[in-house]
Design a protein around this motif. Sequence first.
Motif, short mmCIF file in Angstrom:
data_model
loop_
_atom_site.label_atom_id
_atom_site.label_comp_id
_atom_site.label_asym_id
_atom_site.label_seq_id
_atom_site.Cartn_x
_atom_site.Cartn_y
_atom_site.Cartn_z
N HIS A 38 0.82 -1.20 0.00
CA HIS A 38 0.00 0.00 0.00
C HIS A 38 0.86 1.26 0.00
N ARG A 39 1.96 1.23 0.74
CA ARG A 39 2.87 2.37 0.75
C ARG A 39 3.51 2.60 -0.63
N GLN A 40 3.89 1.49 -1.27
CA GLN A 40 4.49 1.59 -2.60
C GLN A 40 3.49 2.16 -3.61
N GLN A 41 2.24 1.72 -3.55
CA GLN A 41 1.21 2.22 -4.45
C GLN A 41 0.97 3.72 -4.25
N LYS A 42 0.96 4.13 -3.00
CA LYS A 42 0.73 5.54 -2.69
C LYS A 42 1.84 6.41 -3.25
N LYS A 43 3.08 5.97 -3.11
CA LYS A 43 4.21 6.74 -3.62
C LYS A 43 4.17 6.81 -5.14
N GLU A 44 3.78 5.72 -5.81
CA GLU A 44 3.69 5.71 -7.27
C GLU A 44 2.60 6.66 -7.75
N GLN A 45 1.47 6.70 -7.07
CA GLN A 45 0.39 7.60 -7.45
C GLN A 45 0.80 9.05 -7.29
N GLN A 46 1.51 9.35 -6.22
CA GLN A 46 1.97 10.71 -6.00
C GLN A 46 2.94 11.16 -7.08
N SER A 47 3.85 10.27 -7.48
CA SER A 47 4.83 10.62 -8.51
C SER A 47 4.18 10.78 -9.87
N GLN A 48 3.08 10.04 -10.14
CA GLN A 48 2.40 10.13 -11.43
C GLN A 48 1.55 11.38 -11.53
N THR A 49 0.93 11.80 -10.41
CA THR A 49 0.03 12.95 -10.45
C THR A 49 0.75 14.27 -10.26
N GLN A 50 1.96 14.21 -9.77
CA GLN A 50 2.70 15.45 -9.54
C GLN A 50 3.15 16.04 -10.86
N GLU A 51 2.76 17.28 -11.15
CA GLU A 51 3.13 17.95 -12.38
C GLU A 51 4.42 18.72 -12.17
N VAL A 52 5.33 18.51 -13.06
CA VAL A 52 6.62 19.20 -12.99
C VAL A 52 6.66 20.24 -14.08
N THR A 53 6.65 21.51 -13.70
CA THR A 53 6.69 22.60 -14.66
C THR A 53 8.02 23.30 -14.58
N PRO A 54 8.67 23.50 -15.71
CA PRO A 54 9.97 24.18 -15.69
C PRO A 54 9.83 25.60 -15.17
N MET A 55 10.68 25.97 -14.24
CA MET A 55 10.62 27.30 -13.65
C MET A 55 11.44 28.27 -14.49
N ALA A 56 10.81 29.41 -14.78
CA ALA A 56 11.54 30.44 -15.52
C ALA A 56 12.66 30.97 -14.64
N THR A 57 13.82 31.11 -15.23
CA THR A 57 14.97 31.57 -14.46
C THR A 57 14.80 33.05 -14.14
N PRO A 58 15.38 33.50 -13.01
CA PRO A 58 15.29 34.92 -12.66
C PRO A 58 15.79 35.83 -13.77
N SER A 59 16.81 35.38 -14.53
CA SER A 59 17.33 36.21 -15.61
C SER A 59 16.29 36.42 -16.69
N GLN A 60 15.36 35.45 -16.87
CA GLN A 60 14.30 35.62 -17.85
C GLN A 60 13.17 36.49 -17.30
N LEU A 61 12.92 36.39 -16.00
CA LEU A 61 11.82 37.12 -15.40
C LEU A 61 12.12 38.60 -15.22
N PHE A 62 13.38 38.95 -15.04
CA PHE A 62 13.71 40.31 -14.66
C PHE A 62 14.60 41.02 -15.67
N GLN A 63 14.37 40.76 -16.95
CA GLN A 63 15.06 41.50 -17.99
C GLN A 63 14.46 42.90 -18.10
N PRO A 64 15.28 43.94 -18.28
CA PRO A 64 14.74 45.29 -18.42
C PRO A 64 13.78 45.40 -19.60
#
Length: 226
Positions: A38-64
């Motif tokens: 049951h613990r193994q199944q729970k960990k697998e479900q969490q890893s499958q549902t977790q969305e990984v979105t690439p974070m914009a780097t500060p250099s991209q966010l704070f360009q003049p």
Amino acid sequence: MARIVMRACRNPSCTKGDFPSSTARAAYCSSACRLIHHRQQKKEQQSQTQEVTPMATPSQLFQPDAAHLKRLQDFEVGQYKTRTQCNVQGKEQLGIMEEFEVQGLQQALDLYAELTTVQGYRATGEIAHLPKLIAGPTVDWLILSLRKPESQVEQEIAQIKADVEATYLTQLADAKAACVAKEVESLLAGEKRRKQQAELDAKATLEAEEYARVEAEVLAALGGKQ
């Protein structure tokens, strides 16, 4: 008398093989195996549902932003063109107009001629900038309000734009530093949570294995019945 059949444990990591059971609903060889699965199944479900979105780097966010910077500069230049220079300590401000207080009419006329013909000052037709006479009991004062020479105006506008740009870039750098600090804190907190969870999982696994070992010994002592 209950019929004993051999069944395969549903836990894929179980190494005990088939186990004897007298009920068709038995899916695990032990409660410890059930807990681990049951613990193994729970960990697998969490890893499958977790969305990984690439974070914009500060250099991209704070360009003049050149357009935004120009709007800031244009606003300050517009303010400058409506103001009169103030040199009072604590209230200093640049302005395109400058006032001169002169004692006596003749001195005022002489200074006016000097400022407009030699130094490049210009009079304007705006009511707010017409000469003002302040009558006194023994002597009169005149206030001359004149537009600064164009060369001086150009220099001051250039300085205003440079100051606005420096302030804007400093604000961007401060915002970037704050964002980086916040992200670092978030990542460190995430690492700490993952480490704590891994320790809890490892502890739970050890406890489950210990339980399974003791359970097996108890079952063996009872003749292998479950």
